[in-house]
Design a protein around this motif. Structure first.
Motif, mmCIF file in Angstrom:
data_model
loop_
_atom_site.group_PDB
_atom_site.id
_atom_site.type_symbol
_atom_site.label_atom_id
_atom_site.label_comp_id
_atom_site.label_asym_id
_atom_site.label_seq_id
_atom_site.Cartn_x
_atom_site.Cartn_y
_atom_site.Cartn_z
ATOM 1 N N ARG A 22 8.400 -0.930 -15.342
ATOM 2 C CA ARG A 22 7.944 -0.459 -14.028
ATOM 3 C C ARG A 22 6.993 -1.469 -13.396
ATOM 4 O O ARG A 22 7.078 -1.760 -12.204
ATOM 5 C CB ARG A 22 7.254 0.892 -14.157
ATOM 6 N N LEU A 23 6.106 -2.022 -14.210
ATOM 7 C CA LEU A 23 5.181 -3.020 -13.693
ATOM 8 C C LEU A 23 5.911 -4.306 -13.310
ATOM 9 O O LEU A 23 5.569 -4.951 -12.318
ATOM 10 C CB LEU A 23 4.089 -3.316 -14.726
ATOM 11 N N LYS A 24 6.938 -4.657 -14.083
ATOM 12 C CA LYS A 24 7.712 -5.855 -13.765
ATOM 13 C C LYS A 24 8.429 -5.703 -12.435
ATOM 14 O O LYS A 24 8.514 -6.640 -11.637
ATOM 15 C CB LYS A 24 8.721 -6.147 -14.875
ATOM 16 N N ARG A 25 8.956 -4.483 -12.178
ATOM 17 C CA ARG A 25 9.692 -4.260 -10.934
ATOM 18 C C ARG A 25 8.770 -4.364 -9.724
ATOM 19 O O ARG A 25 9.132 -4.974 -8.715
ATOM 20 C CB ARG A 25 10.387 -2.901 -10.970
ATOM 21 N N THR A 26 7.598 -3.769 -9.801
ATOM 22 C CA THR A 26 6.692 -3.857 -8.664
ATOM 23 C C THR A 26 6.130 -5.276 -8.527
ATOM 24 O O THR A 26 5.848 -5.735 -7.413
ATOM 25 C CB THR A 26 5.554 -2.816 -8.759
ATOM 26 N N PHE A 27 6.014 -5.995 -9.655
ATOM 27 C CA PHE A 27 5.548 -7.384 -9.602
ATOM 28 C C PHE A 27 6.561 -8.250 -8.855
ATOM 29 O O PHE A 27 6.192 -9.194 -8.150
ATOM 30 C CB PHE A 27 5.319 -7.908 -11.017
ATOM 31 N N GLN A 28 7.857 -7.915 -8.974
ATOM 32 C CA GLN A 28 8.879 -8.659 -8.247
ATOM 33 C C GLN A 28 8.682 -8.523 -6.739
ATOM 34 O O GLN A 28 8.906 -9.484 -5.989
ATOM 35 C CB GLN A 28 10.270 -8.174 -8.650
ATOM 36 N N ASN A 29 8.271 -7.350 -6.280
ATOM 37 C CA ASN A 29 7.996 -7.163 -4.856
ATOM 38 C C ASN A 29 6.789 -7.978 -4.411
ATOM 39 O O ASN A 29 6.664 -8.329 -3.238
ATOM 40 C CB ASN A 29 7.758 -5.683 -4.543
ATOM 41 N N VAL A 30 5.890 -8.250 -5.351
ATOM 42 C CA VAL A 30 4.694 -9.036 -5.036
ATOM 43 C C VAL A 30 5.036 -10.516 -4.968
ATOM 44 O O VAL A 30 4.684 -11.204 -4.009
ATOM 45 C CB VAL A 30 3.580 -8.789 -6.081
ATOM 46 N N GLU A 131 2.563 -5.830 3.739
ATOM 47 C CA GLU A 131 3.821 -5.848 2.994
ATOM 48 C C GLU A 131 4.934 -6.515 3.805
ATOM 49 O O GLU A 131 5.750 -7.258 3.252
ATOM 50 C CB GLU A 131 4.217 -4.417 2.619
ATOM 51 N N TYR A 132 4.960 -6.269 5.116
ATOM 52 C CA TYR A 132 5.951 -6.905 5.975
ATOM 53 C C TYR A 132 5.727 -8.417 6.009
ATOM 54 O O TYR A 132 6.681 -9.201 5.983
ATOM 55 C CB TYR A 132 5.865 -6.312 7.380
ATOM 56 N N ARG A 133 4.468 -8.808 6.054
ATOM 57 C CA ARG A 133 4.134 -10.234 5.990
ATOM 58 C C ARG A 133 4.672 -10.862 4.706
ATOM 59 O O ARG A 133 5.321 -11.915 4.742
ATOM 60 C CB ARG A 133 2.613 -10.412 6.051
ATOM 61 N N ASP A 134 4.411 -10.201 3.572
ATOM 62 C CA ASP A 134 4.747 -10.794 2.281
ATOM 63 C C ASP A 134 6.229 -10.708 1.942
ATOM 64 O O ASP A 134 6.768 -11.581 1.244
ATOM 65 C CB ASP A 134 3.937 -10.113 1.171
ATOM 66 N N ARG A 135 6.907 -9.662 2.427
ATOM 67 C CA ARG A 135 8.307 -9.456 2.055
ATOM 68 C C ARG A 135 9.299 -9.971 3.100
ATOM 69 O O ARG A 135 10.470 -10.206 2.780
ATOM 70 C CB ARG A 135 8.580 -7.970 1.808
#
Length: 334
Positions: A22-30, A131-135
Motif C-alpha cells: 500500500r505504501l509502495k502504491r502511494t509512493f508511486q503517485n509521489v 497534486e495536479y502540479r505533481d501528477r
C-alpha cells in the motif's frame, strides 16, 4: 544544504524498497517514475539524514493513505458557483512557464480573504492544486523540455495586505506545514512583489528565524518585480499583477481569462475539468455531492510555531500603532 550524496539516496532507496504494498502504491503517485529525485527532495528537507528522511517519507505516505490523497483529484468542489467563491478568496494560479520550463505559480497573499468557505475546503483546494502540479503539470513540463522538471517558481503578491491578515495566520501555517511535511523542496524560488510597509517590517523580524535553506530561496523584489522577472520569463508568462507598474499592479485583471486567479483562466478550467473527469471515471453512476474532504492537518513544528507567534506579535504591534494613529487623527479632526 548542497547536493545530496548518491550513497544517501541509495540507502534511502533500500529502505523504501522494504515498505509494504500500500505504501509502495502511494509512493508511486509521489515520485511519478522519478524515484531518486524524490528521495533527494526528502533528504534535502532533513539535511541529508537518511534516518530522518526515511521517517519523514513514511509519515507522509501514511498521511496520504489515511486522508485519501491519492483520490483527491477525483473529488472536485461542487457546485461550480461555490468553487468559484473558493477561487475568488484563495488566490492562486499558474500564469505560464519560465524560459527553463518551470511552471510559474502566482499567489495573491495580500488579497486572499478565505471567507467564502470553511477551512477544510481551502485545505482541500490547496492539496488538489499540489497534486495536479505533481501528477499533471510537472510531468508534462518534463516531457516538453526533454529533461526532468520537478520544481516550480512562486510569485507572491503582497499588495492589499492588511492587518486583518492576522486572522489568517493559523490557516496559512497549517497549509504551509502540509507542504513542508508532504511536498518538500518543490519550489526553487519565492519572488515577493508589491510589498507594503507592514510586510517589510514583519519580514525583518521573521527572516532571521527561517532556516537558511528557505531564506536563500526568497527574493523580495522592488515594485511589481516586472524587470527582474523578465530576466527569467517572457512577458506573457508574468502574472497579471506583475504586468503593470504603479498602483494599478495590485488590481485583479479586467479580462478573467488573463487573471490567473480566476476560475475562467485556462489553468483553472483545465484543472476543474480534469477533476470532474476523474470523478466520472471513479464513480460514473454516483452524483457529485456538496461536501469538503476532511484532511488531517498536522501541528506545526517548534520552529514554525515560533515564527507564527513572532509574526502574530509583530502584526498586533502594528494593529496597536494603527489604532493610536486613528485616535490621533480623530482628536485632530475634533
Amino acid at each position: 544544504m548542497g547536493a545530496v550524496s548518491h550513497e544517501a539516496i541509495n540507502q534511502l532507496k533500500t529502505l523504501m524498497d522494504q515498505v509494504d504494498g500500500r505504501l509502495k502504491r502511494t509512493f508511486q503517485n509521489v515520485h511519478q517514475g522519478y524515484k531518486a529525485e524524490t528521495l533527494e527532495r526528502f533528504l534535502k528537507a532533513r539535511d541529508g539524514s537518511v534516518a530522518k528522511a526515511h521517517k519523514m517519507l513514511l509519515d507522509s505516505l501514511k498521511w496520504r493513505l489515511e486522508n485519501g490523497i491519492d483520490d483527491i483529484l477525483s473529488k472536485p468542489i461542487v457546485p461550480t458557483n461555490f468553487y468559484r467563491g473558493v477561487r475568488d478568496s484563495q488566490l492562486i494560479g499558474v500564469s505560464g512557464y519560465t524560459r527553463e520550463g518551470l511552471p510559474v505559480f502566482a499567489i495573491g497573499v495580500g488579497l486572499s480573504t478565505f471567507d467564502k468557505a470553511s477551512v477544510q475546503y481551502y485545505v482541500q483546494s490547496h492539496i488538489q492544486i499540489n497534486e495536479y502540479r505533481d501528477r499533471v503539470i510537472l510531468p508534462a513540463a518534463t516531457k516538453k523540455t526533454g529533461r526532468y522538471v520537478g520544481k516550480c517558481v512562486k510569485i507572491l503578491d503582497m499588495s492589499g495586505l492588511k492587518l486583518s491578515a492576522l486572522n489568517q495566520i493559523k490557516l496559512l501555517t497549517a497549509i504551509s506545514t502540509i507542504d513542508d511535511l508532504n511536498y518538500p523542496e518543490k519550489t526553487i524560488t519565492y519572488y515577493i512583489v508589491n510589498v507594503p510597509y507592514v510586510f517589510s517590517a514583519c519580514w525583518k523580524v521573521v527572516k532571521p528565524l527561517l532556516h537558511e535553506r528557505t531564506r536563500l530561496k526568497v527574493q523580495v523584489l522592488q515594485g511589481s518585480g516586472r524587470d527582474e522577472l523578465l530576466k527569467i520569463m517572457d512577458y506573457s508568462a508574468l502574472p497579471h499583477f506583475c504586468q503593470r507598474d504603479g498602483s494599478r499592479s495590485s488590481r485583479r485583471g479586467v479580462n478573467t481569462t488573463e487573471d490567473c486567479f480566476s476560475l475562467d483562466h485556462p489553468f483553472h478550467q483545465q484543472l476543474y475539468n480534469y477533476m470532474k473527469k476523474q470523478s466520472g471515471n471513479c464513480a460514473p453512476t454516483r452524483p457529485l455531492k456538496h461536501g469538503s474532504v476532511h484532511v488531517e492537518m498536522p501541528l506545526a513544528d517548534i520552529k514554525k510555531a515560533e515564527i507564527c507567534r513572532t509574526l502574530e506579535s509583530e502584526l498586533k504591534r502594528f494593529h496597536s500603532q494603527d489604532d493610536l494613529t486613528r485616535l490621533h487623527d480623530i482628536q485632530i479632526s475634533d
